[in-house]
Design an enzyme around this catalytic site. Structure first.
Site, PDB file in Angstrom:
ATOM      1  N   HIS A 313       0.823  -1.220   0.000  1.00 34.59           N
ATOM      2  CA  HIS A 313       0.000   0.000   0.000  1.00 34.59           C
ATOM      3  C   HIS A 313       0.850   1.260   0.000  1.00 34.59           C
ATOM      4  O   HIS A 313       0.502   2.241   0.660  1.00 34.59           O
ATOM      5  CB  HIS A 313      -0.933   0.010   1.219  1.00 34.59           C
ATOM      6  CG  HIS A 313      -2.043  -1.000   1.105  1.00 34.59           C
ATOM      7  ND1 HIS A 313      -3.157  -0.797   0.341  1.00 34.59           N
ATOM      8  CD2 HIS A 313      -2.179  -2.249   1.631  1.00 34.59           C
ATOM      9  CE1 HIS A 313      -3.956  -1.857   0.418  1.00 34.59           C
ATOM     10  NE2 HIS A 313      -3.384  -2.749   1.182  1.00 34.59           N
ATOM     11  N   ASP A 379      -0.919  -4.779   6.174  1.00 35.22           N
ATOM     12  CA  ASP A 379      -1.932  -5.664   5.586  1.00 35.22           C
ATOM     13  C   ASP A 379      -1.611  -5.957   4.123  1.00 35.22           C
ATOM     14  O   ASP A 379      -0.857  -5.227   3.481  1.00 35.22           O
ATOM     15  CB  ASP A 379      -3.328  -5.026   5.683  1.00 35.22           C
ATOM     16  CG  ASP A 379      -3.392  -3.671   4.999  1.00 35.22           C
ATOM     17  OD1 ASP A 379      -2.433  -2.897   5.135  1.00 35.22           O
ATOM     18  OD2 ASP A 379      -4.392  -3.397   4.317  1.00 35.22           O
ATOM     19  N   GLU A 380      -2.195  -7.018   3.635  1.00 33.43           N
ATOM     20  CA  GLU A 380      -2.191  -7.356   2.204  1.00 33.43           C
ATOM     21  C   GLU A 380      -0.798  -7.291   1.571  1.00 33.43           C
ATOM     22  O   GLU A 380      -0.612  -6.773   0.473  1.00 33.43           O
ATOM     23  CB  GLU A 380      -3.189  -6.441   1.454  1.00 33.43           C
ATOM     24  CG  GLU A 380      -4.601  -6.629   1.954  1.00 33.43           C
ATOM     25  CD  GLU A 380      -5.636  -5.822   1.183  1.00 33.43           C
ATOM     26  OE1 GLU A 380      -6.695  -6.388   0.861  1.00 33.43           O
ATOM     27  OE2 GLU A 380      -5.398  -4.626   0.903  1.00 33.43           O
ATOM     28  N   PHE A 381       0.161  -7.857   2.280  1.00 37.55           N
ATOM     29  CA  PHE A 381       1.520  -8.023   1.756  1.00 37.55           C
ATOM     30  C   PHE A 381       1.436  -8.993   0.582  1.00 37.55           C
ATOM     31  O   PHE A 381       0.914 -10.106   0.709  1.00 37.55           O
ATOM     32  CB  PHE A 381       2.359  -8.599   2.896  1.00 37.55           C
ATOM     33  CG  PHE A 381       3.807  -8.822   2.599  1.00 37.55           C
ATOM     34  CD1 PHE A 381       4.704  -7.764   2.601  1.00 37.55           C
ATOM     35  CD2 PHE A 381       4.287 -10.105   2.358  1.00 37.55           C
ATOM     36  CE1 PHE A 381       6.058  -7.988   2.372  1.00 37.55           C
ATOM     37  CE2 PHE A 381       5.641 -10.332   2.117  1.00 37.55           C
ATOM     38  CZ  PHE A 381       6.529  -9.274   2.125  1.00 37.55           C
TER      39      PHE A 381
END
Lengths: 613, 613
Positions: A313, A379-381
């Site tokens: 991100h 998050d969301e690696f």
């Protein structure tokens, strides 16, 4: 013939209801009477025995609470009101209380509303008190603070500030507030506001005297997450959200301030990051804006928590620092990230450390005077993205996870060095098995048994279960679908987290559900989330409110009532409609709870699904 | 290594896009160049050769289009602007055109916007025209009307008004509009507005010269249904919706003005109906309000259609006329109606006729100067409710249907007597087998094969398929659910018509889908619907816009493009984002199409689902 028995006359039903108690969120205990008291401009307010510097609402020391723009606040130069306080300055309890009193009396006297939507149809005049009789006025508001405030009052870790208060209004016209901290006083003042309505003759009254309230929150962390990266929100808009939070006794504004799409945060040590990464030169948050938001929040008993989400991100940094990002704008984005554009920090690149050292050395000293926390995301690696990273060139988790561990450790060391507590998203410990210290607070969003798992592993948790508390969900995809294959495959273009979270669904979610007592203690609270793919300043008010109010009652009052029963939406609805009307009167465009026919029913059962059907 | 090929740099991608054509809804044909023209206050406007009474925007004959409140409009006393025109007054084409010109130039010069969200990030200055070179100004706007207007221009039946127009702007600075009717001129002016943007130096320009547009609508009926009964909308709010409609070339506002919950419509012959039936004494539409709304609409080429829904959805009349309603507030309401409170007209009760004669004699003569239609409702007729009706006392359809036939016939006779065309909901002919005359237009909402069935039976149809065009859907129940049985049964409290209709879903709906050519001719158009159980003035703007714009393009331009292919959401998205920004600049809080990252991509594919994934 027996069918006739089933017919109840709505009009009769409506006229016979007792007005519900107005306070939202519900206090720990409340008793009220049915006597009328009036309140006027000349009420005397004392704080620990001294008269609060308060002469009249037109006095420049007590400006209208409607004043909110950056320019207006700057012009005021009133630190207690939310004007700029240079980092390191102490907040003074008397300034905080003075500002709260100003705003409360302004709300009561100048921003009140005739509650015609809350009475039966055309029954306002019959229901509101007679104004021609001898009136008892509230002449005094006596505020006592029993404890001393310190820095953890203004920037609490967990529940380190005591927000409890008691509030009473006697029949002679004396109101009393007692609280341990100035923040408790602010909470009491918001309850005080909610006792009063505007008469059709424009005078202000309560019909609930005598009043006795004792109150304290169930959870120390009661927040809203606002994503100001995907769409930019003007500073005044953020201040308005802080206002609404204070009215609902919410106390944490989590600002997701950067993402792959945009970097609106000015970093004086690296001006190029926002110069190239903001959506526009004016769509930025200057250091002054940041201090203003934080100060404005402290003055309302709210702690602002900034998040720089990483190592995912963060693609936009490539616009100014291309050497530290992998896969900026990689396509098809579906392979490399959760939404376009892709871009993560490279994972074995020393320039990333240089960048983060500079960033954190610039930013964190500007955060720490006002907040105990800093959120480092996580998050969301995306593992595929590292196939494109020249510093690693692999998606092999056995290589990437140790690198992510190092990245996280170094980042958290930076946060701790600034005297702050790190916050991370749940994937860091739960999905990527990163070891984190026990001080780190974990924000859970994926639902299921996540909170259970995290607390049983001993982590402190903030609950933002997307199935219940993501306010942006259920409104359809923000993506476009070309005719043909993607169109046909993804029709009817639902987003990933529907349905829309109605206030009823939000209200029944208990962050402590299915936890042992020990696990439950680790749940600090929760946050509703406003992710901004299809939200900006035009629609944010009605998307947040009154649904955040519903979560606010769960977090302040608890999902269970004093008897251990689930709170009832039927009981809650009229009070929610009440605070919604008050929010509109105070200047925030909260959406209606439901149609006026239902709010005029007042007892919540008018528009309920029948039992047994 | 081959993975590297997949990486495209977003920044490069963004800077290379050509600006899309701005016009929404898409014209039948458009060609544009890439030359810059500027426009200033001194542009000369002629109408059929005569100079339009137009000196400057500060001249009182051309007030700001932002003026919209009832009081402001009344103070103006300018009939062409939307002031009160007594029933029977003729509308003059020159007044209509003059008002349109005022509003268009005001929008261009004073309510414009710098389109920074529509260019690549930080690229406004590079993308907007150089302002220091020799500037060509638009000096003339020549408007020619080739036909003569008559009453069917202002209150068309179906497509009885010619809305076509052509618009050209040459490189020397002359703009020309040609249209058959004054309404066509209004449509052209809205396209003209959309050519212009504000420069960062505050001047106004278009970069699209020369421009050639030829345009005409695909459907004559392009509407919004607004339910002002379940929640009351202030008159100014309705006028604002009319503004937005005009900007999007929508031309029918269907006002669902009464329902079981409330009767806000003042009926001078029976003042008791709104006195007892409105939510509050001020929450009413006076005859003046009604005329104002209608006149304001005519001046924007919009026809207002009022609906009094009956014999169901009328319970509130029991508050003033209890003898003509059956089952007012009957419980459990789930047995007797679709939502609380229940109440229908009694079906064999002569007092109902007396009531309706008086009502229609009062109302319809106030409607007919401005509209060709009147909607008599007819949806969700509940048979059980007649078990409670002393005039029939049965739910036997063989008794009730003939009574409903008589009721409908008499009602439609009243409508025709006033010179109006009746509109009904689809259940009347389709579910209850009521025979209706061929003049009656049927509004379909239940989806499936309804439009096919209705048109194959020879009915003219307006399509409001709830699966696509109900804007209120998918946001959760407005009802409360008590803990225990109803809670458990109805968890998670979805409403009946989810998911939320995203603009993409709305945009792909074709009212003519699966019809023969002959059937298709009977589809007059469609209406998106705003049912107000959880909507009021605080959230209506962002709920309507820009989703009604998406339906507006389907209805004006057709779901299929000139080549017979479905229009692409990828092509449409940047234009939709463009008109959304323009609506916000003109004062309506339309929701964002998506995050700024996507609108700055400008070509619509930046935020698209990848093909083949």
């Amino acid at each position: 013939m027996h069918m006739m028995k089933l017919v109840s006359r709505v009009s009769t039903l409506l006229l016979s209801v007792t007005p519900a108690l107005a306070i939202w969120p519900a206090p720990t205990s409340i008793t009220t009477g049915n006597q009328t008291l009036w309140i006027e401009h000349n009420v005397q307010v004392t704080y620990n025995g001294g008269i609060v510097r308060w002469s009249s609402l037109s006095h420049p020391s007590c400006p209208s609470a409607a004043i909110r723009t950056n320019e207006e606040l700057l012009a005021l130069q009133l630190p207690w009101y939310g004007g700029f306080v240079p980092p390191g300055s102490d907040f003074r309890s008397q300034d905080i209380v003075h500002g709260g009193v100003c705003r409360a009396l302004d709300a009561i006297l100048n921003q009140n509303f005739v509650p015609w939507k809350l009475y039966a149809r055309n029954a306002v005049k019959q229901t509101e008190p007679a104004a021609n009789k001898g009136k008892t006025l509230i002449t005094k508001l006596e505020i006592s603070q029993t404890g001393k405030d310190n820095s953890s009052t203004w920037k609490p870790v967990g529940g380190s500030v005591d927000e409890s208060y008691s509030l009473s209004v006697d029949l002679k016209g004396t109101a009393k507030i007692e609280a341990v901290s100035a923040v408790g006083v602010l909470r009491a003042l918001e309850s005080f506001v909610q006792l009063f309505y505007q008469h059709t003759n424009r005078q202000i009254y309560t019909t609930l005297a005598p009043v006795e309230i004792k109150d304290a929150p169930q959870f120390p962390h009661r927040g809203i997450l606002l994503d100001v990266a995907r769409n930019y929100y003007p500073v005044e808009n953020i201040l308005s959200i802080l206002d609404g939070m204070a009215w609902n006794k919410l106390n944490r504004l989590h600002i997701h301030v950067t993402d792959s799409q945009a970097w609106p945060l000015q970093i004086p040590a690296m001006p190029e990051v926002s110069e190239k990464g903001a959506y526009a030169p004016h769509a930025v948050y200057t250091p002054h804006d940041v201090a203003l938001i934080q100060t404005y929040a402290v003055h309302r008993g709210i702690e602002v928590i900034f998040e720089i989400d990483m190592p995912g991100h963060i693609g936009i940094v490539a616009e100014s620092h291309p050497d530290i990002i992998t896969g900026w704008g990689a396509e098809p984005w579906t392979t490399y990230c959760a939404e376009p554009p892709c871009g993560q920090f490279r994972l074995n690149e020393t320039k990333v450390d240089t960048f983060l050292d500079t960033l954190m050395d610039d930013l964190l000293p500007r955060v720490s005077p006002y907040s105990a926390y800093f959120h480092t995301g996580g998050d969301e690696f995306n593992f595929q993205e590292y196939l494109l990273d020249p510093s690693v060139g692999t998606n092999d988790t056995t290589i990437l996870i140790p690198l992510l561990q190092k990245f996280t450790d170094k980042n958290h060391a930076r946060v701790r060095k600034a005297g702050l507590v790190p916050l991370v998203w749940e994937e860091i410990p739960k999905d990527y098995n990163i070891t984190i210290e026990k001080d780190v607070v974990v924000q859970s969003w994926l639902g299921g048994s996540a909170v259970q798992e995290l607390t049983s592993a001993g982590h402190q948790v903030i609950d933002s279960n997307y199935n219940f508390w993501y306010l942006d969900c259920g409104r359809g995809q923000f993506l476009n679908f070309e005719n043909g294959q993607p169109f046909d495959t993804y029709y009817p273009f639902n987003d990933w987290c529907g349905p829309t979270k109605s206030w009823q669904l939000i209200y029944q979610h208990d962050p402590r559900a299915n936890l042992t007592e020990e696990q439950a203690k680790l749940v600090l609270g929760g946050e509703v989330a406003v992710w901004s793919e299809t939200i900006d300043e035009t629609n944010v008010d009605s998307l947040i409110w009154p649904r955040a109010s519903a979560a606010g009652e769960v977090l302040w009052s608890g999902r269970l009532d004093a008897s251990g029963n689930n709170r009832s939406a039927v009981e809650a609805a009229p009070r929610l409609a009440d605070i919604r009307e008050r929010m509109v009167a105070r200047g925030i465009g909260a959406a209606p709870v439901h149609m006026t026919f239902c709010t005029q029913g007042r007892n919540g059962s008018t528009c309920s699904w029948p039992v047994g059907v």
